[in-house]
Design an enzyme around this catalytic site. Structure first.
Site, PDB file in Angstrom:
ATOM      1  N   ASN A   9      47.957  -1.347 -48.342  1.00  0.00           N
ATOM      2  CA  ASN A   9      48.838  -0.999 -49.740  1.00  0.00           C
ATOM      3  C   ASN A   9      47.363  -0.255 -50.488  1.00  0.00           C
ATOM      4  OD1 ASN A   9      49.673  -1.437 -52.449  1.00  0.00           O
ATOM      5  ND2 ASN A   9      49.480  -3.886 -52.073  1.00  0.00           N
ATOM      6  N   TRP A  10      47.957   1.080 -50.760  1.00  0.00           N
ATOM      7  CA  TRP A  10      46.903   1.682 -51.854  1.00  0.00           C
ATOM      8  C   TRP A  10      46.702   1.581 -53.194  1.00  0.00           C
ATOM      9  CZ3 TRP A  10      46.686   6.988 -48.757  1.00  0.00           C
ATOM     10  CH2 TRP A  10      46.197   7.074 -48.451  1.00  0.00           C
ATOM     11  N   LYS A  11      48.204   0.985 -53.279  1.00  0.00           N
ATOM     12  CA  LYS A  11      48.180   0.458 -55.060  1.00  0.00           C
ATOM     13  C   LYS A  11      48.391   1.916 -55.898  1.00  0.00           C
ATOM     14  CE  LYS A  11      46.714  -3.921 -54.224  1.00  0.00           C
ATOM     15  NZ  LYS A  11      46.728  -5.489 -54.391  1.00  0.00           N
ATOM     16  N   HIS A  95      56.554  -7.927 -53.911  1.00  0.00           N
ATOM     17  CA  HIS A  95      54.465  -7.381 -53.916  1.00  0.00           C
ATOM     18  C   HIS A  95      54.212  -8.720 -55.566  1.00  0.00           C
ATOM     19  CE1 HIS A  95      50.555  -6.588 -54.882  1.00  0.00           C
ATOM     20  NE2 HIS A  95      50.401  -6.557 -53.507  1.00  0.00           N
ATOM     21  N   GLU A  97      52.033  -8.054 -57.646  1.00  0.00           N
ATOM     22  CA  GLU A  97      51.526  -7.336 -58.797  1.00  0.00           C
ATOM     23  C   GLU A  97      52.792  -6.955 -59.697  1.00  0.00           C
ATOM     24  OE1 GLU A  97      49.382  -5.151 -57.571  1.00  0.00           O
ATOM     25  OE2 GLU A  97      47.720  -6.438 -57.219  1.00  0.00           O
ATOM     26  N   GLU A 167      50.714 -13.681 -49.810  1.00  0.00           N
ATOM     27  CA  GLU A 167      49.404 -13.071 -50.404  1.00  0.00           C
ATOM     28  C   GLU A 167      49.870 -13.976 -51.063  1.00  0.00           C
ATOM     29  OE1 GLU A 167      49.268  -8.773 -49.684  1.00  0.00           O
ATOM     30  OE2 GLU A 167      50.343  -8.884 -51.427  1.00  0.00           O
ATOM     31  N   GLY A 173      42.646  -9.625 -54.131  1.00  0.00           N
ATOM     32  CA  GLY A 173      41.051  -8.707 -54.884  1.00  0.00           C
ATOM     33  C   GLY A 173      40.011  -9.671 -55.625  1.00  0.00           C
ATOM     34  N   SER A 213      42.427  -9.857 -49.923  1.00  0.00           N
ATOM     35  CA  SER A 213      40.996  -9.781 -49.636  1.00  0.00           C
ATOM     36  C   SER A 213      40.787 -10.170 -47.887  1.00  0.00           C
ATOM     37  CB  SER A 213      39.837 -10.859 -50.367  1.00  0.00           C
ATOM     38  OG  SER A 213      40.183 -10.899 -51.590  1.00  0.00           O
ATOM     39  N   GLY A 234      44.763  -4.992 -48.578  1.00  0.00           N
ATOM     40  CA  GLY A 234      44.728  -3.681 -50.325  1.00  0.00           C
ATOM     41  C   GLY A 234      43.342  -2.675 -50.246  1.00  0.00           C
TER      42      GLY A 234
HETATM   43  P1  PGA Z   1      43.511  -7.022 -51.651  1.00  0.00           P
HETATM   44  O1  PGA Z   1      45.242  -6.847 -51.909  1.00  0.00           O
HETATM   45  O2  PGA Z   1      43.294  -6.870 -50.196  1.00  0.00           O
HETATM   46  O3  PGA Z   1      42.990  -5.612 -52.540  1.00  0.00           O
HETATM   47  O4  PGA Z   1      43.414  -8.062 -51.972  1.00  0.00           O
HETATM   48  C1  PGA Z   1      46.042  -6.681 -50.950  1.00  0.00           C
HETATM   49  C2  PGA Z   1      47.357  -6.727 -51.687  1.00  0.00           C
HETATM   50  O5  PGA Z   1      47.611  -7.057 -52.733  1.00  0.00           O
HETATM   51  O6  PGA Z   1      48.158  -6.052 -50.991  1.00  0.00           O
END
Ligand code: PGA
Length: 251
Positions: A9-11, A95, A97, A167, A173, A213, A234
């Site tokens: 997931n490149w956000k 997600h 976010e 998640e 993150g 993470s 991510g």
């Molecule tokens: P992260 O994000 O690997 O940077 O913790 C995972 C995600 O939000 O899908």
């Protein structure tokens, strides 16, 4: 046997040129990978260009979100039809976010899930508790609510196109991943919920990814767990040096 499924997931990272460079490096290294499924979800603006780079490879193109309507007066939104046109076959929905920063509710996520499945897409439905919820001991309640809420009205025959990503919000993150045992316990619980909703066979067949993470040095221990079938990655998906060892983890 569930096939391992690693998704990046490149956000909101990568311009078009950065995205095509990263996709090119992944195609060169793992574009022929057959033992596991690999998906990348670049930002919307890079989808068309990345599709060209992925052509002929086995890496699947995903999107990070989609609108709950197919077209209309929805300024700033991107429809599933547009995503299909860009070559997308998988959509990440719900997600954390989207839920916690942009206020998406289970009801909205559910509309997106049903529309995406009706339009022929595969989906990854994200669920997970916040730190506060974990400390209050309501992880299962939250995860069950998001799972049932997100999948309400989804026919059992469509469950083959559904992946769930667990998640925990406090692990995204932050560098703090759930222990493999803690994550596996929640994955096992999700399987129980799906078994109640759709039967034991659907629950056994369901791919459940862990996200939060995931790094080259913890992927192996996570993937060893019985109920962890993949990873939604991510930060570590943004560089070949960190994403490739995750894709190529050995069991
Ligand atoms: P992260 O994000 O690997 O940077 O913790 C995972 C995600 O939000 O899908």
């Amino acid at each position: 046997m569930r096939q391992p499924y690693i998704a990046g997931n490149w956000k909101m990272y990568k311009t078009v040129s950065e995205a095509t460079a990263l996709a090119g490096a992944l195609v060169a290294a793992v574009g022929r990978e057959t033992g596991r499924k690999v998906m990348i979800a670049p930002p919307f603006t890079a989808l068309h260009a990345v599709r060209e780079v992925l052509k002929g490879s086995k890496i699947v193109l995903g999107a990070q979100n989609a609108c709950a309507e197919l077209e209309g007066a929805h300024t700033g939104e991107i429809s599933l039809r547009m995503l299909r046109d860009a070559g997308v076959t998988v959509v990440i929905l719900g997600h954390s976010e989207r839920r916690h920063v942009y206020g998406e509710t289970d009801a909205l996520v559910n509309r997106k899930v049903k529309l995406a499945l009706a339009e022929g897409f595969e989906i990854i439905l994200c669920v997970g508790e916040t730190l506060d919820e974990r400390q209050k001991g309501v992880t299962e309640k939250v995860v069950e609510g998001q799972t049932r809420g997100g999948l309400e009205g989804v026919a059992e025959r469509d469950m083959g196109r559904v992946t769930i990503a667990y998640e925990p919000v406090w692990a995204i993150g932050t560098g703090k991943n759930a222990t493999p045992q803690d994550a596996d316990a929640v994955h096992s619980f999700i399987r129980t919920v799906i078994s109640q909703m759709d039967g034991a066979e659907a629950a056994q067949a369901l791919t459940i990814q862990y996200g939060g993470s995931v790094k080259p040095d913890n992927v192996r221990d996570l993937m060893k767990m019985e109920n962890i079938d993949g990873a939604l990655v991510g930060g570590a998906s943004l560089k070949p040096e960190t994403f490739l060892p995750i894709v190529q983890f050995d069991r």
